[in-house]
Design a protein around this motif. Structure first.
Motif, PDB file in Angstrom:
ATOM      1  N   GLU A  91       0.824  -1.210   0.000  1.00  0.00           N
ATOM      2  CA  GLU A  91       0.000   0.000   0.000  1.00  0.00           C
ATOM      3  C   GLU A  91       0.858   1.259   0.000  1.00  0.00           C
ATOM      4  OE1 GLU A  91      -3.670   0.250   2.210  1.00  0.00           O
ATOM      5  OE2 GLU A  91      -3.548  -1.879   2.712  1.00  0.00           O
ATOM      6  N   ALA A  94       2.011   1.888  -3.351  1.00  0.00           N
ATOM      7  CA  ALA A  94       0.945   2.432  -4.203  1.00  0.00           C
ATOM      8  C   ALA A  94       0.554   3.854  -3.818  1.00  0.00           C
ATOM      9  CB  ALA A  94      -0.280   1.518  -4.149  1.00  0.00           C
ATOM     10  N   ARG A 144      -8.180   4.760  -0.733  1.00  0.00           N
ATOM     11  CA  ARG A 144      -8.384   3.548  -1.521  1.00  0.00           C
ATOM     12  C   ARG A 144      -9.380   3.747  -2.668  1.00  0.00           C
ATOM     13  NH1 ARG A 144      -8.647  -0.864   3.483  1.00  0.00           N
ATOM     14  NH2 ARG A 144      -6.377  -1.178   3.646  1.00  0.00           N
ATOM     15  N   ALA A 147      -7.003   5.050  -5.395  1.00  0.00           N
ATOM     16  CA  ALA A 147      -5.662   4.480  -5.516  1.00  0.00           C
ATOM     17  C   ALA A 147      -5.430   3.928  -6.920  1.00  0.00           C
ATOM     18  CB  ALA A 147      -5.471   3.377  -4.486  1.00  0.00           C
ATOM     19  N   ASN A 148      -4.205   4.055  -7.386  1.00  0.00           N
ATOM     20  CA  ASN A 148      -3.808   3.548  -8.691  1.00  0.00           C
ATOM     21  C   ASN A 148      -3.568   2.039  -8.577  1.00  0.00           C
ATOM     22  OD1 ASN A 148      -2.681   2.901 -11.137  1.00  0.00           O
ATOM     23  ND2 ASN A 148      -1.036   4.419 -11.047  1.00  0.00           N
ATOM     24  N   MET A 149      -4.502   1.243  -9.079  1.00  0.00           N
ATOM     25  CA  MET A 149      -4.403  -0.206  -8.932  1.00  0.00           C
ATOM     26  C   MET A 149      -3.254  -0.796  -9.752  1.00  0.00           C
ATOM     27  SD  MET A 149      -6.801  -0.780  -6.745  1.00  0.00           S
ATOM     28  CE  MET A 149      -7.555  -2.412  -6.717  1.00  0.00           C
ATOM     29  N   ASP A 150      -2.794  -0.075 -10.764  1.00  0.00           N
ATOM     30  CA  ASP A 150      -1.658  -0.565 -11.548  1.00  0.00           C
ATOM     31  C   ASP A 150      -0.402  -0.716 -10.692  1.00  0.00           C
ATOM     32  OD1 ASP A 150      -3.173  -0.660 -13.827  1.00  0.00           O
ATOM     33  OD2 ASP A 150      -2.466   1.262 -14.613  1.00  0.00           O
ATOM     34  N   LYS A 151      -0.318   0.054  -9.618  1.00  0.00           N
ATOM     35  CA  LYS A 151       0.854  -0.028  -8.748  1.00  0.00           C
ATOM     36  C   LYS A 151       0.954  -1.400  -8.080  1.00  0.00           C
ATOM     37  CE  LYS A 151       3.360   2.869  -7.849  1.00  0.00           C
ATOM     38  NZ  LYS A 151       4.653   3.239  -8.464  1.00  0.00           N
ATOM     39  N   PHE A 152      -0.184  -2.019  -7.818  1.00  0.00           N
ATOM     40  CA  PHE A 152      -0.151  -3.345  -7.202  1.00  0.00           C
ATOM     41  C   PHE A 152       0.318  -4.404  -8.204  1.00  0.00           C
ATOM     42  CE2 PHE A 152      -3.193  -0.926  -4.626  1.00  0.00           C
ATOM     43  CZ  PHE A 152      -2.600  -1.074  -3.378  1.00  0.00           C
ATOM     44  N   VAL A 190      -7.299  -6.332  -4.650  1.00  0.00           N
ATOM     45  CA  VAL A 190      -5.849  -6.132  -4.569  1.00  0.00           C
ATOM     46  C   VAL A 190      -5.150  -7.473  -4.367  1.00  0.00           C
ATOM     47  CG1 VAL A 190      -3.976  -5.117  -3.209  1.00  0.00           C
ATOM     48  CG2 VAL A 190      -5.970  -3.739  -3.812  1.00  0.00           C
TER      49      VAL A 190
END
Length: 348
Positions: A91, A94, A144, A147-152, A190
């Motif tokens: 997290e 991200a 959340r 949040a940029n989910m691509d970072k996960f 995630v």
């Protein structure tokens, strides 16, 4: 119990620990310079004679740097290739807002409260920290939503490229009774992005909530592994398991022994097909004080359960959870190495 399952000799283990630890230690360049170096780091392997040994990243909570890259280096230095990931490194990677609290201190106080050792002043301090944590939780919940989910996905790639698989995800303050469905589904989504087969959460002791979690897990194509402490009994999970095929066990064998359950291997045998993962630590029985000790000194049948897994070809991971006091002059990485050496010796 099969006859070929035998106890690990304490003296034999102690005499060989140094050698075994050295054998699994990794060599390679420092990872602190750039994430790209992670691709060239010697890849670990903690799959031992068919038994996957992992580690929960909570084990490294005492290490100063908790960043994604530093946490990965700790895992690699231990020689472990599979993990249960506490949410913080992913997290923060991200872009999660910084936590103003000293979480190591808060966890220590929570452990003291759980064990009945907290003082009045410490209780007041914990209450104040809990109030601050509630405010921070709301801030994180809001983050959340954007949040940029691509970072996960990037986080997963970094770990996978280094040879580390994420089999479980345990984000903080996500799957509780007071959390919204949006919070819960965010954590599950995630988890899937990270490659986890399951998310983990403390067993809530609330049948309506385990039904809710099981339903949302099915919707999102993931499992929920319910963890337990000293409330664990052979029947603790029965209602949740009956409610949904997506509800599962994240058994803690050490806490199970400390709870006074006299036949700890039986629950593994009877519920192995509903286990997603299992935590290992060496705790004592209530008659011996319930201590959390260095591996090989307590009453938890760690060697025997690993041999059981090997003999019966159980495929769920066995997760090292470092909770005993780190000795002076050592650190969490060195102690996790010792735990892995114990497993390696047991599974020879």
């Amino acid at each position: 119990m099969k006859k070929n399952i035998s106890a690990l000799s304490r003296r034999k283990f102690i005499s060989k620990t140094t050698t075994a630890t050295a054998a699994i230690a990794l060599t390679g360049p420092s990872l602190f310079s750039a994430p790209a170096i992670l691709k060239h780091y010697k890849k670990p392997n903690s799959l031992i004679n068919g038994v996957q040994i992992g580690v929960i990243t909570y084990s490294f909570r005492s290490m100063k740097d908790q960043a994604a890259e530093a946490t990965l280096k700790y895992i690699l230095d231990c020689g472990i290739n599979a993990i249960e990931l506490i949410g913080d490194p992913a997290e923060t990677f991200a872009g999660r807002p910084d936590n103003p609290l000293n979480m190591s201190k808060m966890w220590g106080l929570m452990r003291k409260r759980r064990d009945g050792e907290i003082t009045v002043e410490e209780g007041k301090e914990l209450a104040d920290m809990t109030a601050q944590q509630e405010s921070y939780k709301k801030q994180v919940s809001q983050w959340r939503t954007t949040a940029n989910m691509d970072k996960f996905s990037q986080f997963r790639k970094m770990y996978n490229d280094a040879g580390v698989n994420i089999y479980a995800f345990k984000p903080r303050n996500t799957f509780g009774i007071d959390n919204s469905d949006a919070d819960i589904e965010w954590g599950m989504k995630v988890g899937k992005l990270l490659g986890a087969s399951h998310v983990t959460v403390e067993h809530p002791g609330d049948d309506a909530h385990t039904m809710r979690l099981g339903t949302l897990a099915k919707k999102n194509g993931i499992f929920v592994g319910y963890h337990g402490h000293e409330q664990q009994t052979p029947t603790l999970w029965d209602t949740a398991l009956a409610q949904s095929e997506h509800n599962a066990l994240n058994l803690d064998l050490g806490h199970y022994v400390a709870a006074g359950n006299s036949k700890p291997l039986e629950i593994v045998i009877t519920k192995h097909n509903r286990m997603q993962s299992m935590h290992l630590k060496d705790r004592q029985t209530p008659d011996n004080g319930k201590g959390n000790l260095s591996w090989g000194q307590g009453d938890t049948p760690i060697a025997q359960v690993l041999q059981l897994m090997r003999s019966n070809k159980y495929t769920f991971p066995a997760t090292v959870e470092l909770e005993y006091k780190v000795p002076d002059g050592s650190n969490a990485v060195e102690e996790v190495k010792k735990c892995l050496a114990f497993c390696e010796q047991a599974l020879k």
